[in-house]
Design an enzyme around this catalytic site. Structure first.
Site, short mmCIF file in Angstrom:
data_model
loop_
_atom_site.label_atom_id
_atom_site.label_comp_id
_atom_site.label_asym_id
_atom_site.label_seq_id
_atom_site.Cartn_x
_atom_site.Cartn_y
_atom_site.Cartn_z
N ILE A 342 82.51 55.45 9.89
CA ILE A 342 81.39 54.53 10.05
C ILE A 342 80.57 54.98 11.25
O ILE A 342 81.04 54.94 12.39
CB ILE A 342 81.90 53.08 10.24
CG1 ILE A 342 82.88 52.72 9.11
CG2 ILE A 342 80.75 52.10 10.26
CD1 ILE A 342 83.72 51.51 9.38
N GLU A 343 79.36 55.43 10.99
CA GLU A 343 78.53 56.02 12.02
C GLU A 343 77.12 55.43 12.02
O GLU A 343 76.71 54.78 11.06
CB GLU A 343 78.43 57.54 11.83
CG GLU A 343 79.77 58.26 11.78
CD GLU A 343 79.61 59.77 11.72
OE1 GLU A 343 78.71 60.30 12.41
OE2 GLU A 343 80.37 60.42 10.97
#
Length: 521
Positions: A342-343
């Site tokens: 998750i970026e």
């Protein structure tokens, strides 16, 4: 009509003043403090903000003082400014507007046991209201016990409701003993005996201290040692399955000495899981490689998300739809391990973060023993506030997080990248210890994973072979949950050129893989 006498009028006025509640008790927005969990030398604190007025609030601010020796560590769902021992929390962009009757909350981990004093809400005194609230929350429903290991059981329940608009926390009693507290709708009891039955009851507590009746007792049995789920993948570097030509995991495993890989990345094509927007996992794309890795004694972890494309939680508009996509991938490959990278904007999107957490809780319920890792950006000082909120959301939704894997790379600062990776792991450990105060140090270290970028990073700084050996030595000392790296084909190519395929430092093929292969957990 006759006018009442002056004395009668005065008496009636006094009576109204005595009997009428003060304006702050009803019809005024307020902020109520509570300790949602405590431990020696600290606690997790929260303020619940309720708009009891008749007009919509467009912003809020809560400020207070903490005594000497007590400070705020990590925090969430607010923006913080500090002047000495005075702390001011203001709303984030997503929780500042409160319609009449609506509530919001923010929290922090306290370093020290002192509690807030002199609280002011939007410039006025915090009204609290706890002295007039005598109504307990509803009894939590849907209590179940699952995810058994030889030493732990996870209890989950449905959220209770309260007339104040929110429940401050829950209390869980094991075998009729003294209750422990939890903020979400799950709790993992650790340190249990193998092959033993335990019973649990749950009750809700509001910010005023009122507690509900206990739920009916439910029981669960820990597994025996021989039935305990297998350990995690102690070393599982990422492999970009979108590279051309498509990498062969079996060939790379044979040449490198590694047994496990993290396959990257499944992204969203609309609300549909796809391998880098090209292949449908339901068709079993690359399953022959997975079967070969397993036949050789290894396994794979499939990773959703990444820096490019759209993560499914942002593309799907409902928990049901999102769960269906995750579940389809797990079924297609018979997965025991899944990763969620998750970026960027995805870490700061509360709606998709909550949606993902709820879908993952359902996924684990459908696949007992499924190990879930969260891969998040990190600084040497630890996870960002947004990243920490991702972990907290998963915890509160009832997800049993196996590993919090930090991307120890691209700091864009002049630091030694080997030292920075170790510092990031230590900082993350401290943050997770605050989020999981009931776990031992060894259990928390087992939740920490570290993933550096080999060779030259995007910011021009270098992570070299000596840095890799330093990290392996540190992991062996602390028994980290996982080591990985980005990325296996760059290590294989051992070349100078574009960063998506080369490390741009002197090395032999698979040199990093052979260093990391020495780590076994």
């Amino acid at each position: 009509m006759r006018r009442p006498s002056v004395l009668l009028t005065l008496f009636a006025g006094l009576l109204l003043m005595i009997l009428a509640p003060p304006a702050s008790a009803a019809g005024t927005p307020n902020a109520v403090f509570s300790k949602t969990s405590t431990w020696e030398g600290g606690y997790q604190g929260a303020y619940t903000i309720t708009n009891a007025g008749s007009t919509t609030l467009s912003a809020w601010s809560v400020e207070f003082d903490l005594p000497s020796g007590t400070g705020v560590g990590s925090y969430w769902d607010a923006l913080l400014t500090q002047s000495g021992n005075h702390y001011t929390f203001k709303n984030r962009e997503y929780n500042g507007t409160l319609a009449p009757g609506a509530s919001a909350s923010f929290g922090w981990v306290s370093n020290g046991s002192g509690t807030p004093a002199g609280c002011r809400f939007n410039g006025a005194s915090c009204t609290g209201g706890s002295s007039t609230d005598t109504t307990p929350p509803s009894v939590p429903g849907g209590v179940t016990v699952g995810f058994a290991t030889a030493s732990a059981l996870t209890v989950r329940w449905s959220a209770a409701t309260d007339d104040s608009g929110s429940v401050a926390g829950y209390e869980i009693s094991r075998d009729g003993g003294t209750p422990v507290t939890a903020t979400g709708t799950s709790y993992t009891a650790t340190g249990l005996q193998a092959g033993t039955s335990y019973s649990f009851r749950v009750r809700a507590r509001d910010a005023a201290g009122n507690v509900s009746a206990y739920s009916a007792a439910v029981s669960g049995t820990t597994s025996t040692g021989s039935q305990q789920p297998s350990g995690g993948l102690s070393t599982a570097p990422y492999i970009d399955m979108g590279a051309w030509p498509t990498p062969s995991m079996p060939d790379m495993a044979s040449a490198s000495g590694l047994k496990n890989y993290t396959m990257a990345f499944i992204t969203a094509s609309g609300c549909k899981a796809m391998w880098f927007n090209a292949y449908d996992p339901r068709d079993g794309w690359a399953k022959d490689q997975i079967d070969a890795i397993r036949a050789a004694g290894g396994d794979v972890k499939v990773s959703f998300g990444g820096a490019s494309g759209i993560e499914l939680a942002q593309a799907c508009s409902s928990v049901d739809a999102l769960y269906a996509e995750y579940n389809a991938v797990v079924n297609a490959y018979g997965l025991k391990y899944v990763d969620f990278d998750i970026e960027g904007a995805a870490t700061a999107d509360p709606a998709s973060v909550a949606r993902r957490s709820q879908a993952l809780a359902r996924l684990q319920q459908a696949h007992p023993g499924l190990r879930i890792s969260l891969t998040l950006p990190v600084l040497p000082e630890g996870l960002t506030a947004d990243g920490l909120s991702v972990v907290q959301s998963a915890r509160d939704a009832g997800v049993d997080v196996d590993v919090v894997n930090v991307m120890a790379m691209d700091y864009y600062r002049s630091v030694d990248y080997g030292d920075a990776a170790v510092q990031a792991a230590q900082s993350t450990f401290s943050q997770l210890k605050s989020l999981y105060p009931g776990r031992t140090d060894a259990q928390v270290w087992a939740m920490v994973g570290v993933t550096p970028m080999l060779g030259q990073n995007d910011d021009g700084h270098v992570y070299d072979q000596a840095d890799a050996r330093q990290l392996v030595s540190f992991a062996q000392d602390k028994h980290l949950g996982e080591l990985a790296f980005w990325e296996a084909t760059r290590d294989r190519n051992a070349c100078t050129g574009a960063l998506y395929q080369c490390t741009n430092i002197p090395q032999s093929p698979y040199e990093f893989a052979k260093i990391f292969a020495a780590y076994s957990g």
